[in-house]
Write an enzyme that holds these catalytic residues in place. Sequence first.
Site, PDB file in Angstrom:
ATOM      1  CG  ASP A  19    -113.005 -49.060 -48.116  1.00 28.19           C
ATOM      2  OD1 ASP A  19    -112.132 -49.707 -47.507  1.00 28.19           O
ATOM      3  OD2 ASP A  19    -112.733 -48.213 -48.997  1.00 28.19           O
ATOM      4  CG  HIS A  36    -109.903 -56.256 -40.894  1.00 31.02           C
ATOM      5  ND1 HIS A  36    -110.455 -55.497 -41.890  1.00 31.02           N
ATOM      6  CD2 HIS A  36    -108.559 -56.265 -41.148  1.00 31.02           C
ATOM      7  CE1 HIS A  36    -109.496 -55.063 -42.705  1.00 31.02           C
ATOM      8  NE2 HIS A  36    -108.336 -55.506 -42.274  1.00 31.02           N
ATOM      9  CG  LEU A 130    -130.715 -61.995 -46.758  1.00 34.19           C
ATOM     10  CD1 LEU A 130    -131.124 -60.788 -47.608  1.00 34.19           C
ATOM     11  CD2 LEU A 130    -130.079 -61.509 -45.462  1.00 34.19           C
TER      12      LEU A 130
HETATM   13  C1  IPE Z   1    -112.555 -52.789 -51.655  1.00 32.13           C
HETATM   14  O1  IPE Z   1    -111.882 -52.104 -50.652  1.00 32.13           O
HETATM   15  C2  IPE Z   1    -112.603 -54.239 -51.334  1.00 32.13           C
HETATM   16  C3  IPE Z   1    -113.378 -54.598 -50.158  1.00 32.13           C
HETATM   17  C4  IPE Z   1    -114.128 -53.814 -49.442  1.00 32.13           C
HETATM   18  C5  IPE Z   1    -113.318 -55.986 -49.813  1.00 32.13           C
HETATM   19  P1  IPE Z   1    -110.355 -51.716 -50.791  1.00 32.13           P
HETATM   20  O2  IPE Z   1    -110.016 -50.961 -49.566  1.00 32.13           O
HETATM   21  O3  IPE Z   1    -109.534 -52.905 -51.090  1.00 32.13           O
HETATM   22  O4  IPE Z   1    -110.364 -50.770 -52.083  1.00 32.13           O
HETATM   23  P2  IPE Z   1    -109.314 -49.694 -52.590  1.00 32.13           P
HETATM   24  O5  IPE Z   1    -107.996 -50.385 -52.649  1.00 32.13           O
HETATM   25  O6  IPE Z   1    -109.298 -48.586 -51.591  1.00 32.13           O
HETATM   26  O7  IPE Z   1    -109.827 -49.245 -53.920  1.00 32.13           O
HETATM   27  C1  IPE Z   2    -112.314 -52.975 -45.790  1.00 32.58           C
HETATM   28  O1  IPE Z   2    -111.568 -52.155 -44.951  1.00 32.58           O
HETATM   29  C2  IPE Z   2    -112.040 -54.439 -45.559  1.00 32.58           C
HETATM   30  C3  IPE Z   2    -111.226 -55.085 -46.602  1.00 32.58           C
HETATM   31  C4  IPE Z   2    -110.863 -54.540 -47.729  1.00 32.58           C
HETATM   32  C5  IPE Z   2    -110.803 -56.445 -46.341  1.00 32.58           C
HETATM   33  P1  IPE Z   2    -110.094 -51.765 -45.303  1.00 32.58           P
HETATM   34  O2  IPE Z   2    -109.182 -52.799 -44.717  1.00 32.58           O
HETATM   35  O3  IPE Z   2    -109.912 -51.525 -46.752  1.00 32.58           O
HETATM   36  O4  IPE Z   2    -109.913 -50.409 -44.501  1.00 32.58           O
HETATM   37  P2  IPE Z   2    -109.158 -49.098 -44.991  1.00 32.58           P
HETATM   38  O5  IPE Z   2    -109.741 -48.721 -46.312  1.00 32.58           O
HETATM   39  O6  IPE Z   2    -107.706 -49.448 -45.093  1.00 32.58           O
HETATM   40  O7  IPE Z   2    -109.448 -48.113 -43.914  1.00 32.58           O
HETATM   41 MG    MG Z   3    -110.103 -49.892 -47.934  1.00 36.79          MG
END
Ligand code: IPE
Ligand code: IPE
Ligand code: MG
Length: 250
Positions: A19, A36, A130
């Site tokens: 995240d 990303h 792995l």
């Molecule tokens: C969780 O992250 C999903 C992934 C890392 C793929 P999100 O950014 O979507 O989660 P919330 O919405 O903050 O809970």
């Molecule tokens: C995690 O990073 C990747 C996915 C959920 C695809 P985020 O895109 O959720 O990044 P934040 O949480 O908005 O910073």
């Molecule tokens: Mg996120």
Amino acid sequence: MDETHYPDPLPRHVAIIMDGNGRWAQQRHRLRLFGHKAGVDSVREAVETAREVGVRYLTLYAFSTENWQRPGLEVKGLMTLLRTYLQAELDTMKKNGVRLQCFGQKDRLPDDVRKMLDKVIAETEHCSRLHLNLCLSYGSRTEMIGAIQEISRKCASGELKPDDIDDHLFSDHLYSTGQPDPDLLIRTSGEQRLSNFLLWQLSYAELYFTDIKWPDFRRDQFLEALEEYAGRQRRFGKTGAQAETTCASS
Ligand code: IPE
Ligand code: IPE
Ligand code: MG
């Protein structure tokens, strides 16, 4: 860190909620997709580090069922990144003994991504150093409901009796069938929630939260998490003294 100094004991299975890509990019006044892209390099490093130290299972939360609600352009960008990653990594995975599996609704992914995914899954099927589980269009509640539906159908047809249902049978109907439960869950970016990730499988996992955003989570940060895990006492409901005896005798 040289080979003799890897954290010990190591978790057999590590699950990661990757995240913070979007916030990482925004802090740099860039588009979310830039985050990303940088996150993909962290994915490569996590896979390589897990393989290097001897973690046997790595489960990465890359895209949730809820993430489909994001702006179309971001979803499209993520899918393109995913296809490029799979294309670029296939040979390395084969060379390094990495077996890819997908946890999630593969049929919701764009055709070209699904085809590439199927190709990598098929071509790495024989690899065993792995196990890499990529969670794509994954949601734990959907996964569990799918399992319940399948088990119910088997009960209705007489293949199973309700009394046959136990935690092993239920686990065998999840995407993670045949794999050990995660020992360690890592979530980056400071959030402390599960976001519909492996709700069944994480029952006894050690939880590790770090403020570091995913693009900055590299080998050293991974090793730090493993080090912290090595210092935890897992009790599984027993007393500390009992757990110590179990550890000493295992
Ligand atoms: C969780 O992250 C999903 C992934 C890392 C793929 P999100 O950014 O979507 O989660 P919330 O919405 O903050 O809970
Ligand atoms: C995690 O990073 C990747 C996915 C959920 C695809 P985020 O895109 O959720 O990044 P934040 O949480 O908005 O910073
Ligand atoms: Mg996120």
